[in-house]
Design a protein around this motif. Structure first.
Motif, short mmCIF file in Angstrom:
data_model
loop_
_atom_site.label_atom_id
_atom_site.label_comp_id
_atom_site.label_asym_id
_atom_site.label_seq_id
_atom_site.Cartn_x
_atom_site.Cartn_y
_atom_site.Cartn_z
N PHE A 187 -20.41 -25.36 -10.87
CA PHE A 187 -19.68 -26.38 -11.62
C PHE A 187 -19.07 -25.78 -12.89
O PHE A 187 -17.96 -26.14 -13.29
N THR A 188 -19.80 -24.85 -13.54
CA THR A 188 -19.29 -24.21 -14.74
C THR A 188 -18.06 -23.36 -14.42
O THR A 188 -17.06 -23.41 -15.16
N VAL A 189 -18.10 -22.60 -13.33
CA VAL A 189 -16.97 -21.77 -12.94
C VAL A 189 -15.74 -22.64 -12.64
O VAL A 189 -14.62 -22.32 -13.05
N ILE A 190 -15.95 -23.75 -11.92
CA ILE A 190 -14.83 -24.65 -11.62
C ILE A 190 -14.22 -25.21 -12.90
O ILE A 190 -12.99 -25.25 -13.06
N VAL A 191 -15.08 -25.60 -13.85
CA VAL A 191 -14.58 -26.13 -15.13
C VAL A 191 -13.85 -25.04 -15.90
O VAL A 191 -12.75 -25.27 -16.44
N LEU A 192 -14.42 -23.84 -15.98
CA LEU A 192 -13.81 -22.76 -16.75
C LEU A 192 -12.48 -22.31 -16.14
O LEU A 192 -11.51 -22.05 -16.86
N PHE A 234 -11.14 -33.22 -14.40
CA PHE A 234 -10.35 -33.46 -15.61
C PHE A 234 -9.77 -32.18 -16.21
O PHE A 234 -8.58 -32.15 -16.56
N PRO A 235 -10.54 -31.09 -16.37
CA PRO A 235 -9.95 -29.88 -16.95
C PRO A 235 -8.77 -29.33 -16.15
O PRO A 235 -7.82 -28.80 -16.73
N ILE A 236 -8.82 -29.46 -14.83
CA ILE A 236 -7.70 -28.98 -14.00
C ILE A 236 -6.45 -29.81 -14.28
O ILE A 236 -5.35 -29.28 -14.45
N VAL A 237 -6.62 -31.13 -14.35
CA VAL A 237 -5.50 -32.02 -14.63
C VAL A 237 -4.94 -31.74 -16.03
O VAL A 237 -3.72 -31.69 -16.23
N TRP A 238 -5.83 -31.52 -17.00
CA TRP A 238 -5.37 -31.22 -18.37
C TRP A 238 -4.56 -29.93 -18.39
O TRP A 238 -3.54 -29.84 -19.07
#
Length: 439
Positions: free
Chosen positions: A256-261, A328-332
């Motif tokens: 999950f951290t890798v996906i967010v980063l 959300f981070p991907i959309v941002w």
């Protein structure tokens, strides 16, 4: 005859359709339990199946309204999935119906067969000659009674050489399956090291974190293979379950951290995280801690504990929240790149980044959909002999996800995206005016 509340047996029986727990030798203590039905195990038997039940220190406390409960109204039985609906119909037609009187169950024993107090114990092994998936239940049809007892269950099939196999008929392939995928991930890690070494100048911190993720995934699968192997052979995991949960926790948090980063573009697009992106990590990581605690409770106990359904609901809710949060981070990042492309004059470069992040968005959504919905559907509809298929599908989907993501964000010294001529730049400007990248 004792009245059984309708909703409770219905919920327990319906739960038995969903609880695909790995059977093993289990010892547990029931204390002052008034539930009319308790689900202990769900197991796929072959024609050489056996179930051994040992109960001891049995005591039945009753109220003054019913001082002498009938011991034949308390007992253990097996229920096949095919007979489940018939039993539900019987209970619906007669709220006072005791499931121990049903013709559709396989009765094992009742409390009338217990040895005299103070020991009050019973032990017996029963052959199961009709291959099927059965659920092991305890039923309490005595009104206003609470049961306390120590229970030990052994559920297994006999192999051709006479040895015991404590894994369900549909899960006996899991040790080999998990070991096979662990070897694939070890090879994957070797390839990733080679790619990083041949492109040293383009290696960022995120690539190192991705490498650690591969190691944790491989170790998690090795521990899962050993866990299932020892359960299969001896009925107990011999401590491998502890290592499995440790590496599973690290692996899930890292994933999950890798996906967010990656979604934020950390280290390869920008060297820092914005405040809102830090908040996403601060939400996702503690929630994953809670989800893993719930996973341990679900895996190491079973539906016989009173709060087992609650822990399943907690795990499901937390998993859904985390899956939504990492989007959300991907959309941002996609929106930020679209805004930047209007002002910095680097249309082609921004188009390449937008294309990459849009593909990443689609891949993440597809992975979450498949592993949460399609795999669950496979677990539900697959015959008990083919329960391993859902595990294989999940591991294949995970491996495909890892390969695609690692390929998309691999370190490259010469990136073809950024070797552009004037015509390509103009074409990119036109593409950025499109609505193609709107989510």
């Amino acid at each position: 005859m004792a009245k059984i509340p309708l909703l409770l047996p219905l919920s327990v029986l319906l739960l038995s359709l969903l609880s695909l727990s790995t059977a093993e030798i289990k010892s547990l203590t029931i204390t002052a339990d008034s539930r009319p039905m308790i689900l202990f195990e769900k197991f796929g038997f072959t024609h050489t199946g056996h179930v051994t039940i040992s109960v001891s220190s049995v005591s039945v406390a009753s109220s003054s309204a019913a001082p002498n409960p009938n011991p034949s109204r308390l007992g253990f039985f097996l229920l096949s999935e095919e007979s489940l609906l018939q039993v539900l119909v019987e209970i619906q037609q007669n709220p006072n119906f005791c499931v121990l009187d049903s013709h559709y169950i396989l009765r094992l024993f009742n409390f009338r067969e217990l040895s005299p107090p103070p020991h009050s114990r019973f032990e017996q092994s029963y052959p199961v000659t009709a291959p099927n998936e059965y659920s092991l239940f305890f039923a309490n049809c005595a009104p206003e009674t609470q049961v306390s007892m120590n229970v030990k269950t052994e559920v297994y099939n006999l192999d051709r050489d006479g040895s015991r196999d404590y894994l369900s008929a549909g899960l006996t392939q899991l040790p080999s399956l998990f070991f096979f995928f662990s070897v694939l991930y070890i090879g994957f890690f070797g390839i990733w090291i080679y790619i990083c070494l041949t492109n040293k100048r383009s290696v960022h911190r995120i690539h190192l974190v991705m490498g650690i993720l591969l190691i944790m995934k491989a170790l998690n699968l090795i521990c899962a293979a050993e866990d299932k192997h020892y359960v299969k052979v001896t009925g107990t995991p011999h401590g491998w379950d502890v290592l499995f949960y440790i590496f599973q926790f690290i692996r899930v948090v890292l994933l999950f951290t890798v996906i967010v980063l990656i979604g934020t573009g950390w280290s390869f697009l920008k060297p820092f995280l914005q405040e809102r992106e830090k908040k996403v990590l601060m939400i996702v990581i503690p929630l994953q801690v809670l989800a893993n605690v719930a996973s341990v409770v679900i895996g190491e106990t079973g539906p016989f504990i009173k709060d087992w359904v609650t822990w399943n609901q907690v795990f499901l809710l937390v998993d859904i929240i985390c899956c939504c949060a990492i989007i959300f981070p991907i959309v941002w990042s996609i929106r930020s790149l679209r805004e930047t492309s209007k002002t910095d004059g680097k249309a082609a470069r921004n188009l390449a980044k937008l294309t990459l992040f849009r593909q990443f968005y689609i891949v993440v959504i597809g992975y979450l959909y498949f592993t949460r919905i399609v795999v669950f559907a496979l677990k539900t509809i697959a015959a008990y002999k083919y329960q391993w298929v859902s595990n294989a599908a999940e591991e294949l989907a995970s491996l495909a996800f890892y390969i695609v993501i690692f390929y998309m964000f691999r370190p490259l010294e010469t990136n073809e995206y950024f070797v552009l001529d004037e015509e390509e730049e103009e074409a990119a400007e036109q593409a950025l005016r499109d609505e193609e990248f709107e989510l």
